[in-house]
Design a protein around this motif. Structure first.
Motif, PDB file in Angstrom:
ATOM      1  N   TRP A   6       0.841  -1.195   0.000  1.00 26.28           N
ATOM      2  CA  TRP A   6       0.000   0.000   0.000  1.00 26.28           C
ATOM      3  C   TRP A   6       0.877   1.247   0.000  1.00 26.28           C
ATOM      4  O   TRP A   6       1.770   1.391   0.839  1.00 26.28           O
ATOM      5  CB  TRP A   6      -0.925   0.012   1.215  1.00 26.28           C
ATOM      6  CG  TRP A   6      -1.865  -1.170   1.252  1.00 26.28           C
ATOM      7  CD1 TRP A   6      -2.022  -2.133   0.296  1.00 26.28           C
ATOM      8  CD2 TRP A   6      -2.761  -1.493   2.313  1.00 26.28           C
ATOM      9  NE1 TRP A   6      -2.970  -3.041   0.695  1.00 26.28           N
ATOM     10  CE2 TRP A   6      -3.448  -2.684   1.917  1.00 26.28           C
ATOM     11  CE3 TRP A   6      -3.067  -0.917   3.543  1.00 26.28           C
ATOM     12  CZ2 TRP A   6      -4.403  -3.287   2.729  1.00 26.28           C
ATOM     13  CZ3 TRP A   6      -4.020  -1.520   4.347  1.00 26.28           C
ATOM     14  CH2 TRP A   6      -4.685  -2.699   3.940  1.00 26.28           C
ATOM     15  N   ALA A   7       0.627   2.145  -0.913  1.00 28.47           N
ATOM     16  CA  ALA A   7       1.437   3.350  -1.070  1.00 28.47           C
ATOM     17  C   ALA A   7       1.110   4.367   0.023  1.00 28.47           C
ATOM     18  O   ALA A   7      -0.048   4.728   0.216  1.00 28.47           O
ATOM     19  CB  ALA A   7       1.191   3.964  -2.446  1.00 28.47           C
ATOM     20  N   VAL A   8       2.132   4.829   0.726  1.00 26.84           N
ATOM     21  CA  VAL A   8       1.923   5.720   1.875  1.00 26.84           C
ATOM     22  C   VAL A   8       2.606   7.066   1.661  1.00 26.84           C
ATOM     23  O   VAL A   8       3.535   7.211   0.870  1.00 26.84           O
ATOM     24  CB  VAL A   8       2.446   5.070   3.177  1.00 26.84           C
ATOM     25  CG1 VAL A   8       1.695   3.762   3.451  1.00 26.84           C
ATOM     26  CG2 VAL A   8       3.950   4.808   3.105  1.00 26.84           C
ATOM     27  N   PHE A   9       2.119   8.049   2.428  1.00 23.11           N
ATOM     28  CA  PHE A   9       2.636   9.414   2.358  1.00 23.11           C
ATOM     29  C   PHE A   9       2.546   9.998   3.770  1.00 23.11           C
ATOM     30  O   PHE A   9       1.570   9.748   4.486  1.00 23.11           O
ATOM     31  CB  PHE A   9       1.786  10.250   1.396  1.00 23.11           C
ATOM     32  CG  PHE A   9       2.335  11.627   1.123  1.00 23.11           C
ATOM     33  CD1 PHE A   9       3.317  11.812   0.169  1.00 23.11           C
ATOM     34  CD2 PHE A   9       1.856  12.726   1.815  1.00 23.11           C
ATOM     35  CE1 PHE A   9       3.819  13.086  -0.089  1.00 23.11           C
ATOM     36  CE2 PHE A   9       2.351  13.998   1.559  1.00 23.11           C
ATOM     37  CZ  PHE A   9       3.336  14.181   0.606  1.00 23.11           C
ATOM     38  N   PRO A  40       1.087  14.624  -3.987  1.00 19.89           N
ATOM     39  CA  PRO A  40       1.278  13.646  -2.904  1.00 19.89           C
ATOM     40  C   PRO A  40       0.903  12.229  -3.330  1.00 19.89           C
ATOM     41  O   PRO A  40       1.566  11.269  -2.944  1.00 19.89           O
ATOM     42  CB  PRO A  40       0.359  14.179  -1.801  1.00 19.89           C
ATOM     43  CG  PRO A  40       0.340  15.653  -2.014  1.00 19.89           C
ATOM     44  CD  PRO A  40       0.346  15.810  -3.515  1.00 19.89           C
ATOM     45  N   GLU A  41      -0.158  12.089  -4.143  1.00 22.72           N
ATOM     46  CA  GLU A  41      -0.555  10.760  -4.594  1.00 22.72           C
ATOM     47  C   GLU A  41       0.538  10.118  -5.445  1.00 22.72           C
ATOM     48  O   GLU A  41       0.824   8.922  -5.304  1.00 22.72           O
ATOM     49  CB  GLU A  41      -1.858  10.844  -5.386  1.00 22.72           C
ATOM     50  CG  GLU A  41      -2.412   9.489  -5.786  1.00 22.72           C
ATOM     51  CD  GLU A  41      -3.815   9.597  -6.351  1.00 22.72           C
ATOM     52  OE1 GLU A  41      -4.664   8.753  -5.997  1.00 22.72           O
ATOM     53  OE2 GLU A  41      -4.075  10.536  -7.137  1.00 22.72           O
ATOM     54  N   SER A  42       1.166  10.914  -6.309  1.00 22.02           N
ATOM     55  CA  SER A  42       2.217  10.357  -7.153  1.00 22.02           C
ATOM     56  C   SER A  42       3.482  10.068  -6.340  1.00 22.02           C
ATOM     57  O   SER A  42       4.281   9.200  -6.718  1.00 22.02           O
ATOM     58  CB  SER A  42       2.539  11.304  -8.313  1.00 22.02           C
ATOM     59  OG  SER A  42       3.022  12.548  -7.838  1.00 22.02           O
ATOM     60  N   LEU A  43       3.684  10.785  -5.228  1.00 21.37           N
ATOM     61  CA  LEU A  43       4.854  10.570  -4.380  1.00 21.37           C
ATOM     62  C   LEU A  43       4.662   9.434  -3.380  1.00 21.37           C
ATOM     63  O   LEU A  43       5.641   8.933  -2.818  1.00 21.37           O
ATOM     64  CB  LEU A  43       5.192  11.854  -3.615  1.00 21.37           C
ATOM     65  CG  LEU A  43       5.739  13.024  -4.437  1.00 21.37           C
ATOM     66  CD1 LEU A  43       5.845  14.268  -3.573  1.00 21.37           C
ATOM     67  CD2 LEU A  43       7.096  12.675  -5.030  1.00 21.37           C
ATOM     68  N   ALA A  44       3.424   9.041  -3.111  1.00 23.76           N
ATOM     69  CA  ALA A  44       3.166   7.952  -2.167  1.00 23.76           C
ATOM     70  C   ALA A  44       3.943   6.723  -2.603  1.00 23.76           C
ATOM     71  O   ALA A  44       4.024   6.405  -3.788  1.00 23.76           O
ATOM     72  CB  ALA A  44       1.673   7.660  -2.111  1.00 23.76           C
ATOM     73  N   THR A  45       4.531   6.011  -1.632  1.00 29.07           N
ATOM     74  CA  THR A  45       5.490   4.972  -1.978  1.00 29.07           C
ATOM     75  C   THR A  45       5.358   3.733  -1.111  1.00 29.07           C
ATOM     76  O   THR A  45       4.781   3.788  -0.007  1.00 29.07           O
ATOM     77  CB  THR A  45       6.922   5.528  -1.847  1.00 29.07           C
ATOM     78  OG1 THR A  45       7.867   4.533  -2.251  1.00 29.07           O
ATOM     79  CG2 THR A  45       7.211   5.922  -0.406  1.00 29.07           C
ATOM     80  N   THR A  46       5.910   2.639  -1.606  1.00 29.90           N
ATOM     81  CA  THR A  46       6.045   1.410  -0.820  1.00 29.90           C
ATOM     82  C   THR A  46       7.527   1.087  -0.592  1.00 29.90           C
ATOM     83  O   THR A  46       7.837   0.034  -0.036  1.00 29.90           O
ATOM     84  CB  THR A  46       5.382   0.226  -1.557  1.00 29.90           C
ATOM     85  OG1 THR A  46       6.014   0.042  -2.837  1.00 29.90           O
ATOM     86  CG2 THR A  46       3.893   0.471  -1.761  1.00 29.90           C
ATOM     87  N   ALA A  63      -0.749   8.325   5.698  1.00 24.04           N
ATOM     88  CA  ALA A  63      -1.836   8.377   4.726  1.00 24.04           C
ATOM     89  C   ALA A  63      -1.616   7.284   3.689  1.00 24.04           C
ATOM     90  O   ALA A  63      -0.516   7.147   3.146  1.00 24.04           O
ATOM     91  CB  ALA A  63      -1.884   9.738   4.037  1.00 24.04           C
ATOM     92  N   VAL A  64      -2.647   6.494   3.435  1.00 24.23           N
ATOM     93  CA  VAL A  64      -2.606   5.479   2.387  1.00 24.23           C
ATOM     94  C   VAL A  64      -3.414   5.996   1.204  1.00 24.23           C
ATOM     95  O   VAL A  64      -4.558   6.448   1.366  1.00 24.23           O
ATOM     96  CB  VAL A  64      -3.202   4.140   2.876  1.00 24.23           C
ATOM     97  CG1 VAL A  64      -3.235   3.121   1.732  1.00 24.23           C
ATOM     98  CG2 VAL A  64      -2.409   3.601   4.051  1.00 24.23           C
ATOM     99  N   PHE A  65      -2.832   5.949   0.018  1.00 25.84           N
ATOM    100  CA  PHE A  65      -3.554   6.357  -1.192  1.00 25.84           C
ATOM    101  C   PHE A  65      -4.150   5.094  -1.821  1.00 25.84           C
ATOM    102  O   PHE A  65      -3.442   4.313  -2.467  1.00 25.84           O
ATOM    103  CB  PHE A  65      -2.624   7.090  -2.152  1.00 25.84           C
ATOM    104  CG  PHE A  65      -2.408   8.529  -1.765  1.00 25.84           C
ATOM    105  CD1 PHE A  65      -3.203   9.534  -2.309  1.00 25.84           C
ATOM    106  CD2 PHE A  65      -1.448   8.862  -0.819  1.00 25.84           C
ATOM    107  CE1 PHE A  65      -3.024  10.867  -1.933  1.00 25.84           C
ATOM    108  CE2 PHE A  65      -1.263  10.183  -0.431  1.00 25.84           C
ATOM    109  CZ  PHE A  65      -2.061  11.186  -0.982  1.00 25.84           C
ATOM    110  N   PRO A  66      -5.469   4.890  -1.625  1.00 25.93           N
ATOM    111  CA  PRO A  66      -6.095   3.628  -2.035  1.00 25.93           C
ATOM    112  C   PRO A  66      -5.990   3.330  -3.528  1.00 25.93           C
ATOM    113  O   PRO A  66      -5.700   2.195  -3.914  1.00 25.93           O
ATOM    114  CB  PRO A  66      -7.559   3.814  -1.611  1.00 25.93           C
ATOM    115  CG  PRO A  66      -7.517   4.820  -0.523  1.00 25.93           C
ATOM    116  CD  PRO A  66      -6.423   5.757  -0.932  1.00 25.93           C
ATOM    117  N   GLY A  67      -6.264   4.322  -4.381  1.00 28.57           N
ATOM    118  CA  GLY A  67      -6.254   4.058  -5.812  1.00 28.57           C
ATOM    119  C   GLY A  67      -4.937   3.478  -6.263  1.00 28.57           C
ATOM    120  O   GLY A  67      -4.889   2.478  -6.984  1.00 28.57           O
ATOM    121  N   LYS A  68      -3.863   4.070  -5.823  1.00 28.43           N
ATOM    122  CA  LYS A  68      -2.517   3.621  -6.201  1.00 28.43           C
ATOM    123  C   LYS A  68      -2.186   2.268  -5.589  1.00 28.43           C
ATOM    124  O   LYS A  68      -1.307   1.551  -6.076  1.00 28.43           O
ATOM    125  CB  LYS A  68      -1.504   4.675  -5.750  1.00 28.43           C
ATOM    126  CG  LYS A  68      -0.115   4.514  -6.330  1.00 28.43           C
ATOM    127  CD  LYS A  68       0.753   5.703  -5.961  1.00 28.43           C
ATOM    128  CE  LYS A  68       2.128   5.600  -6.602  1.00 28.43           C
ATOM    129  NZ  LYS A  68       2.966   6.785  -6.279  1.00 28.43           N
TER     130      LYS A  68
END
Length: 295
Positions: A6-9, A40-46, A63-68
């Motif tokens: 899950w991609a987080v920020f 921020p959505e594009s920067l969210a990472t695993t 923060a978890v970005f669900p779509g990504k």
């Protein structure tokens, strides 16, 4: 969270919202945006190395970005103190499940500081679901692409986000996919505002004929059959002979019988495009006056 893919920020400690972020129009092209504007959505990472480095600086909320992340979060809010008595988001979601035929499956669930709850689901393959606000119910929001949800352990001044049910996220039910993508009835005016008189049986037979063709369509022909049916019903809508919401509901119910939730977003787009095209070319034919009796 990142261990689940899950991609987080990071969110500032004690807060719910991410730092103010510039738009593409006023991007200075520095820092994270040195190679081009990012969000921020594009920067969210695993990436565990990035996560370890960032969170070593401060006890950030997560923060978890669900779509990504291949997820869709259904956020059930509680009623505010100044609202009149009535069901909260959880009760509204249960009622919606009962009305749509449910079920509302167990899934990974968290609670919010305000005692609301968030249900985390896997997004069906091929679905790209956007976030919504009060769309599927008055106190229910969803978090998909363009949105985020705080993970358990995140803390605000009024409390913490906590894990309520550690069941692995289940796939988002087809009826919830449909509820997320449905559009509100489109307002009409002028010649479409007043329905033209026509026998109910005539319209019902026309609708049933198109719906039956959609239900029985074979794989490989479904897109064409659905488009043709939606166009034909759109012509009736444009002529004021058929209610638009009713037509859409019947077509979506027919599509549901295919049991292909991964294509529902695309199918809903086909319905929308073809119905609008049909409405722009309304059918003028009327049923014959009188009836014939069989010999």
């Amino acid at each position: 969270m990142a261990g689940r893919g899950w991609a987080v920020f990071p969110i500032m400690p004690g807060r719910k919202w991410p730092p103010a972020w510039h738009t593409k129009d006023n991007c200075a092209g520095r820092g994270p945006c040195a190679a081009g504007h990012v969000t921020p959505e594009s920067l969210a990472t695993t990436d565990p190395e990035v996560i370890a480095r960032v969170w070593s600086r401060a006890p950030y909320n997560v923060a978890v970005f669900p779509g990504k992340s291949g997820l869709h979060v259904v956020d059930c809010d509680v009623r505010k103190p100044d609202e009149p008595a009535g069901p909260d988001g959880w009760a509204e979601l249960q009622e919606l499940a009962a009305r749509r035929g449910g079920p509302l499956p167990d899934t990974w669930t968290t609670t919010t500081p305000s005692t609301g709850r968030q249900l985390w689901f896997q997004t069906p393959p091929g679905c790209r679901l956007a976030s919504t606000v009060k769309h599927i119910a008055g106190h229910v929001d969803t978090r998909g692409w363009g949105g985020y949800a705080l993970a358990p352990g995140s803390v605000r001044a009024d409390g913490a986000y906590e894990l309520f049910d550690d069941t692995d996220p289940t796939q988002l039910a087809a009826w919830l996919v449909q509820a997320n993508v449905e559009r509100a009835p489109t307002a009409v005016s002028g010649r479409r505002e007043k329905a033209v008189a026509a026998p109910d049986a005539y319209i019902s037979a026309a609708v049933r004929g198109e719906v039956d063709r959609v239900v029985s369509a074979r794989s490989g022909t479904r897109n064409r059959v659905l488009s043709t049916a939606a166009y034909a019903l759109g012509q009736l809508v444009g002529a004021g002979l058929l209610d638009e919401t009713y037509a859409r509901t019947e077509l979506r119910a027919a599509v549901a019988t295919w049991n292909t939730p991964d294509s529902w977003v695309k199918d809903d787009g086909v319905i929308d495009t073809a119905m609008r095209a049909g409405a722009d070319n309304p059918r003028r034919a009327k049923p014959r006056s009188g009836t014939r009796r069989a010999a």
